[in-house]
Design a protein around this motif. Structure first.
Motif, short mmCIF file in Angstrom:
data_model
loop_
_atom_site.label_atom_id
_atom_site.label_comp_id
_atom_site.label_asym_id
_atom_site.label_seq_id
_atom_site.Cartn_x
_atom_site.Cartn_y
_atom_site.Cartn_z
N LYS A 90 -7.90 92.62 18.37
CA LYS A 90 -7.42 93.11 19.67
C LYS A 90 -7.91 94.52 20.00
O LYS A 90 -7.76 94.97 21.13
CB LYS A 90 -5.89 93.11 19.68
N GLU A 128 -18.64 92.91 23.05
CA GLU A 128 -19.02 91.49 23.10
C GLU A 128 -18.91 90.85 21.72
O GLU A 128 -18.45 89.71 21.58
CB GLU A 128 -20.46 91.35 23.64
N LYS A 156 -15.21 90.27 20.91
CA LYS A 156 -14.67 89.10 21.61
C LYS A 156 -15.14 87.80 20.96
O LYS A 156 -14.37 86.84 20.83
CB LYS A 156 -15.10 89.13 23.08
N GLU A 157 -16.41 87.78 20.55
CA GLU A 157 -16.95 86.58 19.91
C GLU A 157 -16.27 86.32 18.57
O GLU A 157 -15.92 85.19 18.24
CB GLU A 157 -18.47 86.73 19.72
N LYS A 176 -13.27 87.33 17.72
CA LYS A 176 -11.89 86.93 18.00
C LYS A 176 -11.84 85.45 18.37
O LYS A 176 -10.95 84.72 17.90
CB LYS A 176 -11.32 87.78 19.13
N ARG A 177 -12.77 85.01 19.20
CA ARG A 177 -12.81 83.59 19.60
C ARG A 177 -12.99 82.68 18.38
O ARG A 177 -12.31 81.67 18.23
CB ARG A 177 -13.96 83.37 20.59
N LYS A 178 -13.88 83.07 17.47
CA LYS A 178 -14.14 82.25 16.28
C LYS A 178 -12.93 82.20 15.35
O LYS A 178 -12.62 81.16 14.77
CB LYS A 178 -15.35 82.79 15.53
N LEU A 216 -9.73 82.51 16.27
CA LEU A 216 -8.73 81.65 16.89
C LEU A 216 -9.09 80.18 16.76
O LEU A 216 -8.22 79.33 16.52
CB LEU A 216 -8.55 82.04 18.37
N GLU A 217 -10.36 79.87 16.92
CA GLU A 217 -10.80 78.48 16.76
C GLU A 217 -10.55 77.99 15.34
O GLU A 217 -10.10 76.86 15.12
CB GLU A 217 -12.30 78.36 17.09
N GLU A 254 -6.84 77.40 14.95
CA GLU A 254 -6.41 76.23 15.70
C GLU A 254 -6.80 74.95 14.97
O GLU A 254 -6.04 73.98 14.93
CB GLU A 254 -7.04 76.24 17.10
N GLU A 280 -2.35 78.67 14.36
CA GLU A 280 -2.29 79.72 15.36
C GLU A 280 -0.84 80.08 15.72
O GLU A 280 -0.45 81.25 15.72
CB GLU A 280 -3.05 79.31 16.62
#
Length: 420
Positions: free
Chosen positions: A359, A369, A372-373, A375-377, A379-380, A383, A388
Protein backbone atom coordinates in the motif's frame (compact mmCIF):
# COMPACT_ATOMS: atom_id res chain seq x y z
CA UNK A 1 26.38 -36.05 33.92
CA UNK A 2 26.40 -34.60 37.44
CA UNK A 3 27.33 -38.02 38.79
CA UNK A 4 30.21 -38.29 36.32
CA UNK A 5 31.56 -34.92 37.48
CA UNK A 6 31.61 -36.15 41.07
CA UNK A 7 33.40 -39.33 39.99
CA UNK A 8 36.30 -37.27 38.60
CA UNK A 9 37.34 -36.52 42.18
CA UNK A 10 38.51 -40.08 42.71
CA UNK A 11 40.32 -40.58 39.39
CA UNK A 12 43.88 -40.15 38.22
CA UNK A 13 44.58 -37.49 35.55
CA UNK A 14 44.45 -40.08 32.75
CA UNK A 15 41.25 -41.64 34.12
CA UNK A 16 39.72 -38.16 34.36
CA UNK A 17 40.55 -37.56 30.72
CA UNK A 18 38.77 -40.76 29.64
CA UNK A 19 35.68 -39.92 31.70
CA UNK A 20 35.64 -36.39 30.26
CA UNK A 21 35.71 -37.81 26.74
CA UNK A 22 32.71 -39.98 27.70
CA UNK A 23 30.94 -36.91 29.08
CA UNK A 24 31.66 -34.99 25.88
CA UNK A 25 29.97 -37.70 23.83
CA UNK A 26 26.92 -37.68 26.11
CA UNK A 27 26.38 -33.92 25.88
CA UNK A 28 26.31 -34.07 22.06
CA UNK A 29 23.04 -36.03 22.32
CA UNK A 30 21.35 -33.55 24.66
CA UNK A 31 18.50 -31.28 23.68
CA UNK A 32 18.29 -27.72 24.95
CA UNK A 33 16.11 -28.42 27.99
CA UNK A 34 18.28 -31.29 29.24
CA UNK A 35 21.47 -29.34 28.52
CA UNK A 36 20.36 -26.38 30.60
CA UNK A 37 19.15 -28.62 33.42
CA UNK A 38 22.63 -30.17 33.71
CA UNK A 39 24.97 -27.23 33.12
CA UNK A 40 23.66 -24.90 35.79
CA UNK A 41 25.34 -22.18 37.82
CA UNK A 42 25.80 -24.76 40.61
CA UNK A 43 27.53 -27.17 38.18
CA UNK A 44 30.03 -24.48 37.13
CA UNK A 45 30.60 -23.51 40.77
CA UNK A 46 31.41 -27.15 41.55
CA UNK A 47 33.91 -27.14 38.67
CA UNK A 48 35.46 -23.99 40.13
CA UNK A 49 35.82 -25.67 43.51
CA UNK A 50 37.50 -28.74 41.97
CA UNK A 51 40.00 -26.51 40.11
CA UNK A 52 40.67 -24.47 43.27
CA UNK A 53 41.37 -27.65 45.27
CA UNK A 54 43.51 -29.04 42.41
CA UNK A 55 41.24 -32.07 42.11
CA UNK A 56 40.88 -31.29 38.42
CA UNK A 57 43.82 -30.16 36.28
CA UNK A 58 43.44 -27.07 34.09
CA UNK A 59 44.15 -29.20 31.02
CA UNK A 60 41.26 -31.55 31.78
CA UNK A 61 38.98 -28.74 32.93
CA UNK A 62 39.51 -26.93 29.62
CA UNK A 63 38.89 -30.14 27.66
CA UNK A 64 35.50 -30.50 29.34
CA UNK A 65 34.49 -26.83 29.46
CA UNK A 66 35.46 -26.14 25.86
CA UNK A 67 33.18 -28.95 24.69
CA UNK A 68 30.32 -27.66 26.85
CA UNK A 69 30.73 -24.27 25.18
CA UNK A 70 31.16 -25.84 21.72
CA UNK A 71 27.85 -27.74 21.98
CA UNK A 72 26.04 -24.78 23.51
CA UNK A 73 27.21 -22.37 20.80
CA UNK A 74 26.83 -24.71 17.82
CA UNK A 75 23.25 -25.54 18.83
CA UNK A 76 22.43 -21.88 19.65
CA UNK A 77 21.54 -22.61 23.29
CA UNK A 78 21.57 -19.23 25.05
CA UNK A 79 22.21 -19.51 28.77
CA UNK A 80 23.67 -17.30 31.52
CA UNK A 81 24.59 -20.07 34.00
CA UNK A 82 28.35 -19.74 33.44
CA UNK A 83 28.25 -15.93 33.32
CA UNK A 84 26.84 -15.82 36.87
CA UNK A 85 29.23 -18.43 38.30
CA UNK A 86 32.47 -18.19 40.31
CA UNK A 87 34.20 -20.00 37.46
CA UNK A 88 33.50 -17.10 35.11
CA UNK A 89 35.31 -14.74 37.49
CA UNK A 90 38.25 -17.15 37.70
CA UNK A 91 38.52 -17.22 33.90
CA UNK A 92 38.48 -13.42 33.66
CA UNK A 93 41.25 -13.10 36.24
CA UNK A 94 43.40 -15.76 34.56
CA UNK A 95 42.97 -14.25 31.06
CA UNK A 96 44.02 -10.81 32.31
CA UNK A 97 46.96 -12.24 34.28
CA UNK A 98 48.16 -14.34 31.34
CA UNK A 99 47.88 -11.38 28.97
CA UNK A 100 49.90 -9.16 31.34
CA UNK A 101 52.81 -11.61 31.50
CA UNK A 102 55.83 -10.44 29.52
CA UNK A 103 58.06 -13.45 30.07
CA UNK A 104 57.01 -17.12 30.06
CA UNK A 105 53.62 -16.29 28.55
CA UNK A 106 51.72 -19.46 27.61
CA UNK A 107 50.04 -18.50 24.31
CA UNK A 108 48.18 -21.82 23.99
CA UNK A 109 46.74 -21.48 27.50
CA UNK A 110 45.63 -17.91 26.74
CA UNK A 111 43.85 -19.09 23.56
CA UNK A 112 42.19 -21.97 25.42
CA UNK A 113 41.03 -19.65 28.20
CA UNK A 114 39.66 -17.09 25.71
CA UNK A 115 37.82 -19.77 23.70
CA UNK A 116 36.27 -21.38 26.79
CA UNK A 117 35.26 -18.05 28.24
CA UNK A 118 33.67 -16.74 25.03
CA UNK A 119 31.94 -20.02 24.11
CA UNK A 120 30.31 -20.07 27.55
CA UNK A 121 29.75 -16.33 28.00
CA UNK A 122 29.15 -14.18 24.93
CA UNK A 123 28.92 -10.93 26.93
CA UNK A 124 32.45 -10.07 28.08
CA UNK A 125 33.34 -6.68 29.51
CA UNK A 126 34.96 -4.02 27.30
CA UNK A 127 38.21 -4.71 29.14
CA UNK A 128 38.06 -8.32 27.96
CA UNK A 129 37.18 -7.34 24.36
CA UNK A 130 40.64 -5.93 23.70
CA UNK A 131 42.27 -9.16 24.91
CA UNK A 132 39.98 -11.89 23.59
CA UNK A 133 39.19 -10.60 20.08
CA UNK A 134 42.79 -10.01 18.86
CA UNK A 135 43.90 -13.28 20.48
CA UNK A 136 41.29 -15.39 18.66
CA UNK A 137 41.52 -13.51 15.36
CA UNK A 138 45.25 -14.26 15.33
CA UNK A 139 44.41 -17.99 15.49
CA UNK A 140 41.64 -17.61 12.89
CA UNK A 141 44.07 -15.99 10.43
CA UNK A 142 46.08 -19.21 10.08
CA UNK A 143 46.25 -20.22 6.42
CA UNK A 144 47.42 -23.85 6.77
CA UNK A 145 44.87 -26.36 5.45
CA UNK A 146 45.94 -29.39 7.52
CA UNK A 147 43.28 -30.92 9.78
CA UNK A 148 44.80 -29.74 13.06
CA UNK A 149 45.05 -26.13 11.90
CA UNK A 150 41.48 -26.19 10.52
CA UNK A 151 40.17 -27.41 13.88
CA UNK A 152 42.01 -24.61 15.69
CA UNK A 153 40.64 -22.00 13.29
CA UNK A 154 37.12 -23.45 13.53
CA UNK A 155 37.12 -23.31 17.34
CA UNK A 156 38.42 -19.73 17.39
CA UNK A 157 35.80 -18.52 14.90
CA UNK A 158 32.98 -20.44 16.59
CA UNK A 159 33.92 -18.74 19.87
CA UNK A 160 33.93 -15.34 18.15
CA UNK A 161 30.51 -16.06 16.63
CA UNK A 162 29.17 -16.23 20.19
CA UNK A 163 30.43 -12.71 20.90
CA UNK A 164 27.26 -10.72 21.56
CA UNK A 165 28.67 -7.49 22.96
CA UNK A 166 28.25 -4.87 20.26
CA UNK A 167 30.06 -1.75 21.47
CA UNK A 168 33.43 -2.86 20.14
CA UNK A 169 35.95 -0.67 18.36
CA UNK A 170 35.98 -1.45 14.63
CA UNK A 171 39.76 -1.37 14.47
CA UNK A 172 39.89 -4.44 16.72
CA UNK A 173 38.51 -6.71 14.01
CA UNK A 174 37.55 -5.13 10.65
CA UNK A 175 40.72 -5.84 8.62
CA UNK A 176 41.19 -9.31 10.06
CA UNK A 177 37.62 -10.56 9.55
CA UNK A 178 37.55 -9.21 5.98
CA UNK A 179 40.84 -11.00 5.26
CA UNK A 180 39.52 -14.29 6.69
CA UNK A 181 36.34 -14.15 4.58
CA UNK A 182 38.01 -12.99 1.37
CA UNK A 183 40.81 -15.56 1.66
CA UNK A 184 38.25 -18.35 2.05
CA UNK A 185 36.27 -17.11 -0.94
CA UNK A 186 39.38 -17.52 -3.06
CA UNK A 187 41.03 -20.60 -1.49
CA UNK A 188 38.19 -22.44 0.36
CA UNK A 189 40.41 -23.14 3.37
CA UNK A 190 37.76 -23.03 6.14
CA UNK A 191 35.35 -25.69 7.35
CA UNK A 192 31.64 -24.92 6.90
CA UNK A 193 31.24 -24.16 10.61
CA UNK A 194 34.27 -21.86 10.58
CA UNK A 195 33.05 -19.91 7.54
CA UNK A 196 29.52 -19.51 8.87
CA UNK A 197 30.96 -18.44 12.24
CA UNK A 198 33.12 -15.75 10.61
CA UNK A 199 30.00 -14.31 8.99
CA UNK A 200 27.97 -14.46 12.19
CA UNK A 201 30.68 -12.57 14.09
CA UNK A 202 30.75 -9.92 11.34
CA UNK A 203 26.95 -9.57 11.13
CA UNK A 204 26.61 -9.24 14.91
CA UNK A 205 28.92 -6.22 14.80
CA UNK A 206 26.50 -4.45 12.43
CA UNK A 207 23.84 -4.04 15.15
CA UNK A 208 25.43 -0.78 16.32
CA UNK A 209 27.74 0.03 13.43
CA UNK A 210 25.68 0.52 10.28
CA UNK A 211 28.77 1.59 8.35
CA UNK A 212 29.57 -2.13 8.06
CA UNK A 213 26.53 -2.68 5.85
CA UNK A 214 28.29 -1.48 2.70
CA UNK A 215 31.29 -3.74 3.40
CA UNK A 216 29.15 -6.82 4.10
CA UNK A 217 26.86 -6.38 1.08
CA UNK A 218 29.05 -4.76 -1.57
CA UNK A 219 32.60 -5.86 -0.70
CA UNK A 220 32.37 -9.39 0.72
CA UNK A 221 28.91 -10.16 -0.75
CA UNK A 222 27.04 -11.85 2.09
CA UNK A 223 23.90 -12.54 0.05
CA UNK A 224 25.86 -14.35 -2.69
CA UNK A 225 27.72 -16.50 -0.16
CA UNK A 226 24.56 -17.31 1.81
CA UNK A 227 22.81 -18.49 -1.39
CA UNK A 228 25.73 -20.73 -2.29
CA UNK A 229 26.12 -22.18 1.20
CA UNK A 230 22.39 -22.88 1.70
CA UNK A 231 22.05 -24.54 -1.70
CA UNK A 232 25.20 -26.60 -1.21
CA UNK A 233 24.17 -27.74 2.27
CA UNK A 234 20.58 -28.52 1.26
CA UNK A 235 21.76 -30.49 -1.78
CA UNK A 236 23.68 -32.97 0.34
CA UNK A 237 21.07 -33.34 3.07
CA UNK A 238 18.84 -36.40 3.08
CA UNK A 239 15.74 -34.59 4.29
CA UNK A 240 13.60 -37.75 3.99
CA UNK A 241 15.40 -39.26 6.97
CA UNK A 242 13.94 -38.85 10.42
CA UNK A 243 16.14 -36.91 12.82
CA UNK A 244 17.04 -40.05 14.80
CA UNK A 245 18.19 -41.79 11.59
CA UNK A 246 20.75 -39.14 10.63
CA UNK A 247 24.48 -39.66 10.94
CA UNK A 248 26.52 -37.30 13.12
CA UNK A 249 27.85 -35.61 9.97
CA UNK A 250 24.30 -35.02 8.70
CA UNK A 251 23.19 -33.70 12.10
CA UNK A 252 26.07 -31.22 12.03
CA UNK A 253 25.11 -30.11 8.51
CA UNK A 254 21.56 -29.42 9.75
CA UNK A 255 22.97 -27.34 12.61
CA UNK A 256 25.04 -25.30 10.13
CA UNK A 257 21.94 -24.67 7.99
CA UNK A 258 20.16 -23.49 11.12
CA UNK A 259 23.03 -21.12 11.91
CA UNK A 260 22.92 -19.66 8.38
CA UNK A 261 19.17 -19.10 8.76
CA UNK A 262 19.78 -17.41 12.10
CA UNK A 263 22.35 -15.14 10.42
CA UNK A 264 19.84 -14.38 7.66
CA UNK A 265 17.35 -13.32 10.33
CA UNK A 266 19.89 -10.71 11.50
CA UNK A 267 20.61 -9.67 7.91
CA UNK A 268 16.96 -9.21 6.91
CA UNK A 269 16.12 -7.40 10.12
CA UNK A 270 18.94 -4.84 10.03
CA UNK A 271 20.15 -4.17 6.51
CA UNK A 272 18.80 -1.42 4.24
CA UNK A 273 20.71 -1.86 0.98
CA UNK A 274 19.02 -3.68 -1.91
CA UNK A 275 20.62 -6.06 -4.44
CA UNK A 276 19.21 -8.09 -7.31
CA UNK A 277 20.35 -11.31 -5.62
CA UNK A 278 17.75 -10.88 -2.86
CA UNK A 279 15.05 -12.72 -4.85
CA UNK A 280 17.41 -15.67 -5.28
CA UNK A 281 18.31 -15.54 -1.59
CA UNK A 282 14.62 -15.64 -0.66
CA UNK A 283 14.24 -18.59 -3.05
CA UNK A 284 17.03 -20.49 -1.28
CA UNK A 285 15.29 -20.05 2.09
CA UNK A 286 11.97 -21.16 0.56
CA UNK A 287 13.66 -24.27 -0.89
CA UNK A 288 15.15 -25.25 2.47
CA UNK A 289 11.77 -24.68 4.15
CA UNK A 290 10.01 -27.08 1.79
CA UNK A 291 12.78 -29.67 2.01
CA UNK A 292 12.87 -29.69 5.82
CA UNK A 293 9.13 -29.38 6.44
CA UNK A 294 8.30 -33.04 7.11
CA UNK A 295 11.29 -34.12 9.19
CA UNK A 296 12.86 -31.03 10.74
CA UNK A 297 10.29 -28.58 11.99
CA UNK A 298 12.87 -26.41 13.74
CA UNK A 299 14.63 -25.66 10.44
CA UNK A 300 11.38 -24.95 8.57
CA UNK A 301 10.25 -22.71 11.46
CA UNK A 302 13.49 -20.73 11.26
CA UNK A 303 12.88 -20.33 7.53
CA UNK A 304 9.44 -18.82 8.17
CA UNK A 305 10.93 -16.47 10.78
CA UNK A 306 13.62 -15.35 8.30
CA UNK A 307 11.01 -14.72 5.61
CA UNK A 308 8.89 -12.77 8.09
CA UNK A 309 11.92 -10.60 8.91
CA UNK A 310 12.40 -9.99 5.18
CA UNK A 311 8.89 -8.56 4.82
CA UNK A 312 9.40 -6.10 7.67
CA UNK A 313 12.54 -4.57 6.20
CA UNK A 314 12.57 -2.19 3.26
CA UNK A 315 15.74 -3.79 1.84
CA UNK A 316 13.65 -6.64 0.34
CA UNK A 317 11.03 -5.69 -2.23
CA UNK A 318 7.63 -7.31 -2.52
CA UNK A 319 8.54 -8.51 -6.02
CA UNK A 320 11.59 -10.28 -4.52
CA UNK A 321 9.24 -12.22 -2.24
CA UNK A 322 7.08 -13.13 -5.22
CA UNK A 323 10.02 -14.21 -7.39
CA UNK A 324 11.52 -16.20 -4.53
CA UNK A 325 8.16 -17.99 -3.97
CA UNK A 326 8.14 -16.94 -0.31
CA UNK A 327 4.40 -16.25 -0.46
CA UNK A 328 3.69 -19.76 -1.79
CA UNK A 329 5.76 -21.34 0.99
CA UNK A 330 4.07 -19.41 3.81
CA UNK A 331 0.59 -20.11 2.39
CA UNK A 332 1.48 -23.81 2.28
CA UNK A 333 2.61 -23.59 5.91
CA UNK A 334 -0.71 -22.06 6.99
CA UNK A 335 -2.56 -25.01 5.44
CA UNK A 336 -0.72 -27.51 7.63
CA UNK A 337 -2.64 -29.02 10.53
CA UNK A 338 0.55 -29.26 12.64
CA UNK A 339 1.07 -25.50 12.63
CA UNK A 340 2.15 -24.24 16.05
CA UNK A 341 1.18 -20.91 17.60
CA UNK A 342 4.57 -19.32 17.09
CA UNK A 343 4.52 -20.06 13.35
CA UNK A 344 0.88 -18.92 13.11
CA UNK A 345 2.01 -15.56 14.42
CA UNK A 346 5.01 -15.31 12.08
CA UNK A 347 2.97 -16.44 9.06
CA UNK A 348 0.18 -13.91 9.63
CA UNK A 349 2.67 -11.17 10.41
CA UNK A 350 4.36 -12.03 7.09
CA UNK A 351 1.13 -11.31 5.19
CA UNK A 352 0.29 -8.27 7.26
CA UNK A 353 3.69 -6.75 6.44
CA UNK A 354 3.35 -7.54 2.73
CA UNK A 355 -0.09 -5.93 2.69
CA UNK A 356 1.26 -2.81 4.40
CA UNK A 357 4.25 -2.64 2.06
CA UNK A 358 2.04 -3.08 -1.03
CA UNK A 359 0.00 0.00 0.00
CA UNK A 360 3.00 2.32 0.36
CA UNK A 361 2.81 4.58 -2.70
CA UNK A 362 5.97 5.58 -4.55
CA UNK A 363 6.68 9.09 -5.82
CA UNK A 364 8.67 7.79 -8.78
CA UNK A 365 6.23 6.86 -11.58
CA UNK A 366 8.11 3.76 -12.68
CA UNK A 367 8.46 2.47 -9.11
CA UNK A 368 4.77 3.15 -8.51
CA UNK A 369 3.84 1.00 -11.54
CA UNK A 370 6.03 -1.82 -10.19
CA UNK A 371 4.39 -1.50 -6.78
CA UNK A 372 0.91 -1.75 -8.28
CA UNK A 373 1.91 -4.78 -10.34
CA UNK A 374 3.43 -6.52 -7.32
CA UNK A 375 0.30 -5.76 -5.26
CA UNK A 376 -1.93 -7.20 -7.99
CA UNK A 377 0.14 -10.41 -8.12
CA UNK A 378 0.06 -10.81 -4.33
CA UNK A 379 -3.73 -10.42 -4.24
CA UNK A 380 -4.14 -12.90 -7.08
CA UNK A 381 -1.95 -15.40 -5.26
CA UNK A 382 -3.97 -15.04 -2.06
CA UNK A 383 -7.29 -15.27 -3.92
CA UNK A 384 -6.11 -18.50 -5.59
CA UNK A 385 -5.55 -20.01 -2.15
CA UNK A 386 -8.74 -18.55 -0.63
CA UNK A 387 -6.89 -16.45 1.89
CA UNK A 388 -7.61 -12.86 0.92
CA UNK A 389 -10.58 -12.44 3.26
CA UNK A 390 -8.85 -14.29 6.09
CA UNK A 391 -5.73 -12.12 6.06
CA UNK A 392 -7.76 -8.93 5.61
CA UNK A 393 -9.81 -9.79 8.69
CA UNK A 394 -6.66 -9.66 10.80
CA UNK A 395 -5.70 -6.07 9.96
CA UNK A 396 -7.51 -4.52 12.91
CA UNK A 397 -6.35 -7.27 15.24
CA UNK A 398 -2.70 -6.72 14.26
CA UNK A 399 -3.07 -2.98 14.66
CA UNK A 400 -4.40 -3.41 18.18
CA UNK A 401 -1.66 -5.80 19.24
CA UNK A 402 1.06 -3.69 17.60
CA UNK A 403 0.01 -0.73 19.75
CA UNK A 404 -0.60 -2.65 22.97
CA UNK A 405 1.41 -5.84 23.47
CA UNK A 406 2.68 -6.91 20.07
CA UNK A 407 5.02 -9.66 21.28
CA UNK A 408 2.18 -11.45 23.05
CA UNK A 409 0.26 -11.89 19.81
CA UNK A 410 1.30 -15.54 19.44
CA UNK A 411 -0.38 -16.34 22.77
CA UNK A 412 -3.78 -15.12 21.57
CA UNK A 413 -3.93 -15.71 17.87
CA UNK A 414 -4.93 -19.40 18.02
CA UNK A 415 -8.46 -18.41 19.11
CA UNK A 416 -8.91 -16.25 16.00
CA UNK A 417 -7.12 -18.31 13.37
CA UNK A 418 -9.29 -19.82 10.61
CA UNK A 419 -8.33 -22.81 8.46
CA UNK A 420 -9.90 -22.09 5.09
Amino acid sequence: MKKLLCELEHCSTDEQRQKIEDMNELMEEMGEEEFKSVFTKEWFNEMDKMIEEKILSWENAILLLKHVGYCQTLKCFFDFAFKDSFLSNRFQEMIIEEKMMIEEKDEKLLVDLCECYLLLNGWPSSEMDSIIVPCLLKVALKKEENEESQKEVEMALLALSNFRSYNMRKELYINEIKEIIEYHQEHHNLTRIAYQSAWKFFLNRSHFDHSLEHVIVNEVHFEREAIRELEELAKWMNWKKKEEEMSKKEEKEVLIIGRWLHALGIFFRLFRLWKEEFAELIGSVAHVCRAARENNKEISNWCICSLRNATENGNVRVEDLLKGRAIDVVLEEIHRQTLNKNIEYHSLDFFFSISRRAKEKEKDKMKEEKRKEAKRKVLEKMEEEGYEDTITSFHELFGFFSAQFYYQLSLNIFDYFVYV
